[in-house]
Design a protein around this motif. Sequence first.
Motif, PDB file in Angstrom:
ATOM      1  N   GLY A  26      -9.019  -3.293   4.619  1.00 40.36           N
ATOM      2  CA  GLY A  26      -8.034  -2.471   3.911  1.00 40.36           C
ATOM      3  C   GLY A  26      -8.521  -2.029   2.549  1.00 40.36           C
ATOM      4  O   GLY A  26      -8.397  -0.861   2.168  1.00 40.36           O
ATOM      5  N   LEU A  27      -9.106  -2.969   1.797  1.00 45.89           N
ATOM      6  CA  LEU A  27      -9.626  -2.619   0.477  1.00 45.89           C
ATOM      7  C   LEU A  27     -10.786  -1.633   0.564  1.00 45.89           C
ATOM      8  O   LEU A  27     -10.875  -0.694  -0.231  1.00 45.89           O
ATOM      9  N   SER A  28     -11.689  -1.850   1.515  1.00 40.74           N
ATOM     10  CA  SER A  28     -12.873  -0.976   1.612  1.00 40.74           C
ATOM     11  C   SER A  28     -12.470   0.447   2.000  1.00 40.74           C
ATOM     12  O   SER A  28     -12.997   1.418   1.442  1.00 40.74           O
ATOM     13  N   ILE A  29     -11.520   0.589   2.927  1.00 32.90           N
ATOM     14  CA  ILE A  29     -11.070   1.931   3.310  1.00 32.90           C
ATOM     15  C   ILE A  29     -10.353   2.596   2.137  1.00 32.90           C
ATOM     16  O   ILE A  29     -10.555   3.775   1.853  1.00 32.90           O
ATOM     17  N   GLY A  30      -9.513   1.803   1.440  1.00 32.11           N
ATOM     18  CA  GLY A  30      -8.839   2.343   0.263  1.00 32.11           C
ATOM     19  C   GLY A  30      -9.825   2.769  -0.808  1.00 32.11           C
ATOM     20  O   GLY A  30      -9.688   3.835  -1.413  1.00 32.11           O
ATOM     21  N   MET A  31     -10.838   1.948  -1.056  1.00 34.08           N
ATOM     22  CA  MET A  31     -11.858   2.295  -2.045  1.00 34.08           C
ATOM     23  C   MET A  31     -12.664   3.517  -1.615  1.00 34.08           C
ATOM     24  O   MET A  31     -12.984   4.391  -2.434  1.00 34.08           O
ATOM     25  N   MET A 290      -4.960   3.374  -3.375  1.00 35.83           N
ATOM     26  CA  MET A 290      -5.427   2.111  -3.935  1.00 35.83           C
ATOM     27  C   MET A 290      -4.272   1.137  -4.149  1.00 35.83           C
ATOM     28  O   MET A 290      -4.423  -0.075  -3.962  1.00 35.83           O
ATOM     29  N   LEU A 291      -3.110   1.663  -4.524  1.00 39.87           N
ATOM     30  CA  LEU A 291      -1.934   0.794  -4.666  1.00 39.87           C
ATOM     31  C   LEU A 291      -1.569   0.155  -3.336  1.00 39.87           C
ATOM     32  O   LEU A 291      -1.247  -1.042  -3.276  1.00 39.87           O
ATOM     33  N   ILE A 292      -1.602   0.950  -2.270  1.00 39.71           N
ATOM     34  CA  ILE A 292      -1.285   0.408  -0.952  1.00 39.71           C
ATOM     35  C   ILE A 292      -2.266  -0.692  -0.584  1.00 39.71           C
ATOM     36  O   ILE A 292      -1.874  -1.762  -0.076  1.00 39.71           O
ATOM     37  N   ALA A 293      -3.571  -0.464  -0.850  1.00 41.68           N
ATOM     38  CA  ALA A 293      -4.579  -1.478  -0.531  1.00 41.68           C
ATOM     39  C   ALA A 293      -4.364  -2.734  -1.370  1.00 41.68           C
ATOM     40  O   ALA A 293      -4.476  -3.866  -0.859  1.00 41.68           O
ATOM     41  N   CYS A 294      -4.041  -2.557  -2.659  1.00 43.49           N
ATOM     42  CA  CYS A 294      -3.796  -3.714  -3.523  1.00 43.49           C
ATOM     43  C   CYS A 294      -2.535  -4.465  -3.102  1.00 43.49           C
ATOM     44  O   CYS A 294      -2.490  -5.701  -3.141  1.00 43.49           O
ATOM     45  N   ILE A 295      -1.513  -3.721  -2.714  1.00 49.26           N
ATOM     46  CA  ILE A 295      -0.278  -4.352  -2.240  1.00 49.26           C
ATOM     47  C   ILE A 295      -0.551  -5.204  -1.011  1.00 49.26           C
ATOM     48  O   ILE A 295      -0.020  -6.332  -0.882  1.00 49.26           O
ATOM     49  N   LEU A 423       7.089  -4.541  -2.675  1.00 43.28           N
ATOM     50  CA  LEU A 423       5.746  -3.995  -2.467  1.00 43.28           C
ATOM     51  C   LEU A 423       5.625  -3.297  -1.111  1.00 43.28           C
ATOM     52  O   LEU A 423       5.016  -2.228  -1.007  1.00 43.28           O
ATOM     53  N   VAL A 424       6.185  -3.899  -0.074  1.00 43.13           N
ATOM     54  CA  VAL A 424       6.118  -3.264   1.250  1.00 43.13           C
ATOM     55  C   VAL A 424       6.919  -1.967   1.248  1.00 43.13           C
ATOM     56  O   VAL A 424       6.492  -0.946   1.809  1.00 43.13           O
ATOM     57  N   ILE A 425       8.082  -1.987   0.601  1.00 43.74           N
ATOM     58  CA  ILE A 425       8.880  -0.754   0.499  1.00 43.74           C
ATOM     59  C   ILE A 425       8.097   0.317  -0.249  1.00 43.74           C
ATOM     60  O   ILE A 425       8.095   1.498   0.138  1.00 43.74           O
ATOM     61  N   ALA A 426       7.393  -0.083  -1.321  1.00 49.41           N
ATOM     62  CA  ALA A 426       6.581   0.876  -2.081  1.00 49.41           C
ATOM     63  C   ALA A 426       5.489   1.475  -1.202  1.00 49.41           C
ATOM     64  O   ALA A 426       5.222   2.680  -1.252  1.00 49.41           O
ATOM     65  N   GLY A 690      -1.957  -3.790   6.547  1.00 46.94           N
ATOM     66  CA  GLY A 690      -1.317  -4.857   5.778  1.00 46.94           C
ATOM     67  C   GLY A 690      -0.078  -5.389   6.456  1.00 46.94           C
ATOM     68  O   GLY A 690       0.169  -6.601   6.462  1.00 46.94           O
ATOM     69  N   LEU A 691       0.723  -4.492   7.032  1.00 47.19           N
ATOM     70  CA  LEU A 691       1.929  -4.919   7.724  1.00 47.19           C
ATOM     71  C   LEU A 691       1.578  -5.785   8.931  1.00 47.19           C
ATOM     72  O   LEU A 691       2.250  -6.784   9.209  1.00 47.19           O
TER      73      LEU A 691
END
Length: 798
Positions: A26-31, A290-295, A423-426, A690-691
Amino acid sequence: MLKNYIKITLRNLLKNKAFSLINILGLSIGMAACIFILLWVQDELGYDTFHEKVDKIYRITTYDPENPTGGSARVGAPWGPAMQTDYPEVADFVRFRFLGRSLVRYGDKQFFESGGLFADSSLFNVFTFPLIKGNPKTALTEPNSIVITEKMAKKYFGESDPLGETLTFDNEMDLAITGVVKDVPHNSHFRFNYLVSFVTHQAWYVKEWRMRNYHVYLLLEGDANTAALENKFPGFIDKYLMTDDVPYSSKIRLQPIKDIHLHSNLFREFEANGDIAYVYIFSLIAVFIMLIACINFMNLSTARSAKRAREVGVRKVAGANRGQLIRQFLSESLLLSFLALFLAVGIVESLLPYFNDLAAKSLDITFSNGFFMLTALAAIALLVGLISGTYPAFFLSAFRPVLILKGDINLKTSNRSVLRTVLVIAQFTITIALIIGSGIVYQQLNFMKNKKLGFNKEQVVVLRMYDDAIVEQYETIKNEFLQTTDIVSVSASSALPGRGDWGMPFLYEDAGEKKRFSSRVMVVDPDYLETCEIELKDGRNFSKELATDISGAYLINETAVEKFAWENPIGMQIERPVGRDENGNWKYEPGEIIGIVKDFHFRSMHEEIAPMVMWVAPESFFYLSIRVRPDNIPKTLSEIEKTWATFDPNRPFEFFFLDEVFDDQYRSEEQLGKLFTVFSALAIFIACLGLFGLVSFMAERRIKEIGIRKVLGASISNLFLLLSKEYSKWVIVANLIAWPIAYFIMNRWLEDFAYRIDIAWWVFPAAGGLAFLIALITVSYQAARAAVANPVDALRYE
């Protein structure tokens, strides 16, 4: 200590392979998505910054105070020399003029070449276009001199030295090569393949102050005050442009060259520019992804806190203080982040060619001279690691060892953390907003492509008539084409819808007083309306049998009638300028309005339809338009090629379709739509990833509860609903937040179009339903897996 931190981190990563994989992926795809957007934004912001004197270079533009958005990027050729003479703030100037498409020949090599400009010899003093061969001070000083790019030099001469060689243009003009310039960087607001000395340019309007055919740039002195200089321009207009009976209503503005690409959308730009709004939009998308990946990282880390609780308790009993634990968890987060960055760079390197095709760019990651990129990538990894790891670090390190080791810690409370819910709602709010945005972008693109244009752009083949000899034979060529059964009609014009119309001032008489109006103009032949299927609303079309219709009759569009409040313009006399007399005053040629055509879009839907005047003047024809039947187009094109070769045997056959020209105006919007969709899909994937991890962990945490419920008679559907309903509520709340945000942003984007869709209400529930379906599918696998599991496996040790 650092070695111990790394060892513990690696152990935990290997111990929880599934969660580690989800986090890193998740982080790598977001980055990777963030890096792609960063490269794109850096490129957009970097236009024209390679010029050494970029802060001193300005373009002369004009605008109408009554319509400031409808200004022109071109002015008259005399403006540059006059400004250098009249104003000490102006150190130098450069003028450019398009050459159009030409047949270029060298020996037995011949190619059609576009991207040619007439340019003043001062070009190399103002702009930074390094010469590989030749002297920049003299390369463009002599008539019939040409400077070519590296790419063009290799095309015609290979590795040979081209200096002193001669290229023949359109079989009639020989130009001597006096220099070879480096290929123009892709992030320049204008590009060229060759430059011809301005003194070679012999057009009659080179001395005309009002003919807006030239891009003129000024190099200002270092201490020049642009605002003070602009305040002097009314005097410039009075001195040079108000000398005859036609007033000049436009104002002059200096435009910094570095603002052109992202802040300018004037008439007759060199090419379609970008838009600063898109830079803001994609920067926001990068932040959201990036917020989604961090969440994801924060949610999964806090959800796994139960498994780390005893470790925290034992380490605290053994003497570890809270600061050491925080450093431990932050180091884990940072190590994970840099591992993800390493993978992200690999993803970017492998997919960059495809991204360049998608975005129509030439982006690359250069580490040898890209200090900014190295710094930015390291900053992204550090920021992501800190943001993602801060909350889990402080959360886990705060556990009290006595409660942990006694088993009294209330982990259920942490599992239902309000923060995790927020965070999930965001995540899903961002995702739904992106889905809505993608849908509206494609709706607008579809609207622009399929809206009735007032003419039929399909099945029209266009040929260029390059020289006077072809134009003089136009009627003969036309009759020959009409002998082909699959050709419906043939016509000629000076311009095409979407390309080449220009403006002109006209005079008419009202109550004995001469009044002036400005209009867009097109020169056409009598069959143009039939060929393009433009509807005549009133009056009559041009007639071949009436000699007075040649240059002495006009068609106007509905907008012209409405704008100038003409009740019945049929039969009204108007006059157009045809040159100047010996005293320098304009000469006008009168003509009669014979008909009114229904409005048609001769420019993109970013602009409202303007007044249009059309007349017949064969000497001004440039495009030959041929409407063909759709049944057998390849065969028809072959017939067209054979016929054309008998009249223009010295040039390769070249054609294009009218719909391609018109649709090219929306290329930037199409690229925007594609990029929007790709990044929206990535955001959805990361959110679902993430979900998926969160549901997997929750199902694992509640495995005993599920086993007991099954023993007591709960059905699979009851258990599936139990595990799914909480996430369903989150998606519903996310919809309620995302809808007004998406509406506001996309409504602002649509304001850039004169002709736009009305945002349909159903787009919002459709996007919400899609997000709900995606979330349900994501949850379903783990929910179903937990629901069908054998309760004996969960309760055997109880």
